[in-house]
Design a protein around this motif. Structure first.
Motif, PDB file in Angstrom:
ATOM      1  N   ASP A  23       0.830  -1.201   0.000  1.00 43.24           N
ATOM      2  CA  ASP A  23       0.000   0.000   0.000  1.00 43.24           C
ATOM      3  C   ASP A  23       0.867   1.254   0.000  1.00 43.24           C
ATOM      4  N   VAL A  96      -5.898   3.163  -6.166  1.00 44.59           N
ATOM      5  CA  VAL A  96      -5.134   2.196  -5.371  1.00 44.59           C
ATOM      6  C   VAL A  96      -5.601   0.755  -5.573  1.00 44.59           C
ATOM      7  N   LEU A 110     -11.867  -4.827   6.236  1.00 45.37           N
ATOM      8  CA  LEU A 110     -11.804  -4.537   7.658  1.00 45.37           C
ATOM      9  C   LEU A 110     -12.864  -5.317   8.426  1.00 45.37           C
TER      10      LEU A 110
ATOM     11  N   THR B  78      -4.639   0.215  10.267  1.00 45.15           N
ATOM     12  CA  THR B  78      -5.409  -0.526   9.261  1.00 45.15           C
ATOM     13  C   THR B  78      -4.906  -1.962   9.168  1.00 45.15           C
ATOM     14  N   ALA B  80      -3.306  -3.558  11.518  1.00 43.18           N
ATOM     15  CA  ALA B  80      -3.632  -4.229  12.784  1.00 43.18           C
ATOM     16  C   ALA B  80      -5.072  -4.730  12.769  1.00 43.18           C
ATOM     17  N   LEU B  81      -5.916  -4.069  11.991  1.00 48.11           N
ATOM     18  CA  LEU B  81      -7.320  -4.486  11.879  1.00 48.11           C
ATOM     19  C   LEU B  81      -7.498  -5.520  10.766  1.00 48.11           C
ATOM     20  N   GLY B  82      -6.380  -5.923  10.181  1.00 49.53           N
ATOM     21  CA  GLY B  82      -6.453  -6.974   9.168  1.00 49.53           C
ATOM     22  C   GLY B  82      -6.838  -6.501   7.785  1.00 49.53           C
ATOM     23  N   GLY B  83      -6.777  -5.197   7.557  1.00 48.27           N
ATOM     24  CA  GLY B  83      -7.214  -4.670   6.263  1.00 48.27           C
ATOM     25  C   GLY B  83      -6.108  -3.980   5.504  1.00 48.27           C
ATOM     26  N   SER B  84      -6.469  -3.505   4.319  1.00 45.91           N
ATOM     27  CA  SER B  84      -5.542  -2.756   3.476  1.00 45.91           C
ATOM     28  C   SER B  84      -6.107  -1.351   3.266  1.00 45.91           C
ATOM     29  N   LEU B  85      -5.343  -0.521   2.578  1.00 44.66           N
ATOM     30  CA  LEU B  85      -5.776   0.849   2.316  1.00 44.66           C
ATOM     31  C   LEU B  85      -7.074   0.865   1.500  1.00 44.66           C
ATOM     32  N   VAL B  86      -7.201  -0.057   0.561  1.00 45.05           N
ATOM     33  CA  VAL B  86      -8.433  -0.119  -0.239  1.00 45.05           C
ATOM     34  C   VAL B  86      -9.628  -0.412   0.654  1.00 45.05           C
ATOM     35  N   ASP B  87      -9.459  -1.348   1.573  1.00 40.83           N
ATOM     36  CA  ASP B  87     -10.557  -1.688   2.482  1.00 40.83           C
ATOM     37  C   ASP B  87     -10.964  -0.468   3.300  1.00 40.83           C
ATOM     38  N   LEU B  89     -10.489   2.743   2.564  1.00 46.38           N
ATOM     39  CA  LEU B  89     -11.132   3.747   1.711  1.00 46.38           C
ATOM     40  C   LEU B  89     -12.557   3.334   1.365  1.00 46.38           C
ATOM     41  N   THR B  90     -12.744   2.053   1.117  1.00 46.13           N
ATOM     42  CA  THR B  90     -14.088   1.562   0.791  1.00 46.13           C
ATOM     43  C   THR B  90     -15.029   1.742   1.972  1.00 46.13           C
TER      44      THR B  90
END
Lengths: 114, 114
Positions: A23, A96, A110, B78, B80-87, B89-90
């Protein structure tokens, strides 16, 4: 004239695994999204900075991802570009999202329990 | 027992114009998105802060929209919450998209020339 000879790839060569780029930082993504929107509109740094009430230097630094913009500045620049927060988030997401052929596995999101 | 009488609305009463709430600040939207994701996972501030390498107080301030998180912290929380930047932003986009019946006109987007 030398003839062209097609050499088929051997079947046992492993296919390269899909590459997922790490990312970008949020400020980098934000900066390139704002710069791209401004350039698409054919507007100068000076025009947008003036309308947003920030200095040209500051806007330039934000666009290059060198400075963290405050949320108030993000809002002002977005409005100066004629958009809303949803438009900005959508543009950032589109930039992205990895191309389909490079995604390894499904997105967890998430919502997933880690 | 009093009878219920349906009174039709007069046709000449103007329909209230759709209301569009002003955009929240980015840090407020980010904070509530992160908090909501953490709570959906049933995790404590301490767990996520520890995994992200930030203090509990700092994460709490970010979640409440009181502090601008650096892009590095946004990335760490993000992940730490198991997600990525896309997640992220979504999730943020979904939270801020106005319900269909309150949208006044079409979205212009950052693509529009102001």
């Amino acid at each position: 004239m030398a003839s062209l000879k097609v050499i088929p790839a051997p079947l046992d060569v492993p296919v390269a695994p899909p590459v997922r780029r790490p990312d970008p930082l949020l400020r980098e993504l934000l900066g390139e999204t704002l710069r791209s929107a401004r350039q698409r509109q054919g507007r100068t740094l000076k025009e947008v900075a003036t309308e947003a009430g920030v200095s040209i230097t500051y806007l330039s630094e934000v666009e290059r991802g060198h400075k963290e913009a405050s949320s108030e500045v993000v809002g002002a620049v977005t409005r100066a570009l004629g958009g809303s927060l949803v438009d900005l988030l959508t543009d950032m997401t589109v930039r992205v999202v990895p191309p389909l052929d490079t995604v390894a596995g499904g997105a967890e999101g998430l919502h997933a329990v880690a």
